[in-house]
Write a protein that holds these residues in place. Structure first.
Motif, PDB file in Angstrom:
ATOM      1  N   GLY A 136      36.452 -46.966  26.565  1.00  0.00           N
ATOM      2  CA  GLY A 136      35.442 -45.959  26.248  1.00  0.00           C
ATOM      3  C   GLY A 136      35.034 -45.183  27.500  1.00  0.00           C
ATOM      4  N   LYS A 137      35.081 -45.848  28.627  1.00  0.00           N
ATOM      5  CA  LYS A 137      34.714 -45.196  29.880  1.00  0.00           C
ATOM      6  C   LYS A 137      35.672 -44.048  30.189  1.00  0.00           C
ATOM      7  N   HIS A 138      36.949 -44.324  29.995  1.00  0.00           N
ATOM      8  CA  HIS A 138      37.972 -43.298  30.210  1.00  0.00           C
ATOM      9  C   HIS A 138      37.797 -42.149  29.215  1.00  0.00           C
ATOM     10  N   SER A 192      36.028 -52.668  23.050  1.00  0.00           N
ATOM     11  CA  SER A 192      35.562 -53.632  24.059  1.00  0.00           C
ATOM     12  C   SER A 192      34.510 -54.615  23.551  1.00  0.00           C
ATOM     13  N   LYS A 193      33.444 -54.083  22.970  1.00  0.00           N
ATOM     14  CA  LYS A 193      32.280 -54.938  22.680  1.00  0.00           C
ATOM     15  C   LYS A 193      32.396 -55.572  21.295  1.00  0.00           C
ATOM     16  N   THR A 194      32.723 -54.764  20.288  1.00  0.00           N
ATOM     17  CA  THR A 194      32.785 -55.281  18.912  1.00  0.00           C
ATOM     18  C   THR A 194      33.813 -56.402  18.786  1.00  0.00           C
ATOM     19  N   THR A 197      27.073 -52.066  37.871  1.00  0.00           N
ATOM     20  CA  THR A 197      27.360 -53.192  36.972  1.00  0.00           C
ATOM     21  C   THR A 197      28.622 -53.919  37.418  1.00  0.00           C
ATOM     22  N   LEU A 198      29.636 -53.130  37.778  1.00  0.00           N
ATOM     23  CA  LEU A 198      30.890 -53.754  38.214  1.00  0.00           C
ATOM     24  C   LEU A 198      30.702 -54.404  39.586  1.00  0.00           C
ATOM     25  N   ALA A 199      29.841 -53.820  40.437  1.00  0.00           N
ATOM     26  CA  ALA A 199      29.619 -54.362  41.775  1.00  0.00           C
ATOM     27  C   ALA A 199      29.040 -55.779  41.694  1.00  0.00           C
TER      28      ALA A 199
HETATM   29  N1  GLU Z   1      29.237 -51.758  30.114  1.00  0.00           N
HETATM   30  C1  GLU Z   1      29.298 -52.942  30.885  1.00  0.00           C
HETATM   31  C2  GLU Z   1      28.068 -53.047  31.751  1.00  0.00           C
HETATM   32  O1  GLU Z   1      27.265 -52.154  31.747  1.00  0.00           O
HETATM   33  C3  GLU Z   1      30.583 -53.134  31.630  1.00  0.00           C
HETATM   34  C4  GLU Z   1      30.650 -52.663  33.045  1.00  0.00           C
HETATM   35  C5  GLU Z   1      30.722 -51.174  33.120  1.00  0.00           C
HETATM   36  O2  GLU Z   1      31.756 -50.635  32.724  1.00  0.00           O
HETATM   37  O3  GLU Z   1      29.734 -50.598  33.513  1.00  0.00           O
HETATM   38  O4  GLU Z   1      27.905 -54.021  32.399  1.00  0.00           O
END
Ligand code: GLU
Ligand code: PMP
Length: 392
Positions: free
Chosen positions: A99-101, A236-238, A15-17
């Motif tokens: 949330g990822k962390h 992040s999202k809300t 997703t980040l790529a």
């Molecule tokens: N959760 C979002 C996505 O899936 C942000 C990018 C990530 O952290 O994966 O695109």
């Protein structure tokens, strides 16, 4: 150069790529439409920004308690009580840098080599790699498209073995937008209550939902879960705060203590100013949320309509989050693409639209489109996709 064996198992975030690639092409002056980024295109609310400004003015520039200030913890507890009817103490709450962390810390402190993590698929790309980084084995249990990408309690139960140490429930889901009803959550919770493993409720999209339902939390539907469940959430999202990086977990005190210890030897506290802003978001007025969700719904309807008119594409109408997980099996051959990832590359080159291939979400027959972008961009992007698919 010698790198660790550990990092060799990890793939870059798909997703980040895509997001990075779109930015790179834009910087080169190319016109590219980004359907990759999974982040609201709305501004962080004014009162939240104001709280951050005030924290700077007050000089809140220093380390705080590792797991979050007492004020932030109070705001998190207020939110959990207000929105989820869940009562927690400060020692049962920990804040981190997104949330990822939070999920990363959680897996690091709960998993050992040989342990299995049950991941319902299609799944958010990072769960798998986080599990691998913790030395554990991701065990994907795919939900069927015909079932709306929702798992039955029987399917979930069948995936659990003696080695299962964690199960992740993400509703509404990234990437499918599938959202469980209260009745389904109740039956999942009943199945999970007796399992000797951590149940992780990834609630980051809890309010971005279009089916009019607001189910009670699994932990209320099945109180026995409370002892072995962890609630993970993020601003992040809300609150349209992806770049601020603030996530949190609520769970049993010994687990929270372990996550805090790990954080104390890695990142220390989340940014002091951000903690103040997140506290304002979580405990302040919530009325800017509804208009954002309504706008997402309008875009979801538009995107699903467009997909319905393109030969070879189909979609299960998502009930939440801001993604559509498009079945592209019907166009792969004609586009000369082996799978969703190859198609995504071709669409970037040929149609100037950046979206994420489905492979790293667990399904090579799909691509993910984020509709967290303007209507105008959606219209242009879909015009381009349609025209390109007609040309191949
Ligand atoms: N959760 C979002 C996505 O899936 C942000 C990018 C990530 O952290 O994966 O695109
Ligand atoms: N869980 C899911 C399902 C997500 O899509 C995301 C978004 N990247 C996260 C957790 C974490 O988000 P963040 O780190 O921005 O809080």
């Amino acid at each position: 150069m010698r790198l660790s064996d550990r990092i060799a198992t990890v793939r870059p975030s798909a997703t980040l790529a895509v997001t990075a690639k779109v930015l790179e092409l834009k910087a080169e002056g190319r016109e590219v439409i980004g359907f990759g980024a999974g982040e609201p295109d709305f501004r962080t609310w004014p009162h939240v920004c104001e709280a951050a400004h005030q924290a700077i003015d007050r000089g809140e520039f220093y380390y705080t308690a590792v797991g979050g200030t007492p004020d932030l913890k109070k705001a998190i507890r207020t939110k959990l009580a207000r929105d989820n009817q869940l009562e927690y103490a400060d020692k049962e709450v920990v804040a981190s840098c997104g949330g990822k962390h939070t999920l990363y810390n959680l897996m690091q402190v709960t998993l050992n080599p040989g342990d299995e993590v049950v991941i319902p698929g299609p799944y958010w790309v990072s769960y798998r790699d986080m599990a691998l980084l913790a030395g554990a084995e991701p065990k994907v249990v795919m939900a069927r498209e015909e079932s709306g990408f929702l798992l039955s309690p029987e399917e979930l139960a069948a995936a659990v073995t003696d080695r299962t140490r964690m199960i992740i429930i993400n509703s509404p889901s990234n990437p499918t937008g599938a959202a469980y009803s209260e009745a389904s959550l109740q039956s999942l919770a009943s199945v999970l209550a007796d399992k000797d493993c951590w149940v992780v409720c990834d609630d980051v999209y809890e309010f971005i939902r279009y089916d009019g339902e607001s189910p009670r939390h699994m932990l209320n539907l099945e109180p026995r879960l409370r002892e072995h469940a962890v609630v993970v959430n993020s601003v992040s999202k809300t609150y349209a705060m992806t770049g601020w990086r603030l996530g949190y977990a609520a769970g049993p005190a010994p687990l929270v203590k372990a996550m805090t210890t790990l954080q104390g030897q890695s990142t220390t506290n989340p940014t002091s100013i951000v903690q103040v802003a997140a506290g304002a978001a979580l405990s302040g007025p919530q009325d800017e949320l509804q208009p954002m969700v309504e706008e997402f719904k309008r875009r979801r309807d538009y995107v699903c309509d467009r997909i319905g008119t393109i030969d070879g594409l189909s979609v299960v109408v998502p009930q939440g989050a801001f993604y559509v997980f498009v079945n592209v099996a019907g166009v792969l051959e004609r586009a000369g693409a082996a799978d969703g990832d190859e198609l995504a590359l071709k669409l970037l080159e040929g149609a100037g639209v950046g979206l994420v291939g489905g492979n790293d979400f667990g399904s090579p027959a799909h691509v993910r489109i984020s509709y967290a972008t303007s209507m105008e961009q959606l219209e242009r992007g879909f015009d381009n996709i349609e025209a390109w698919l007609k040309s191949v």
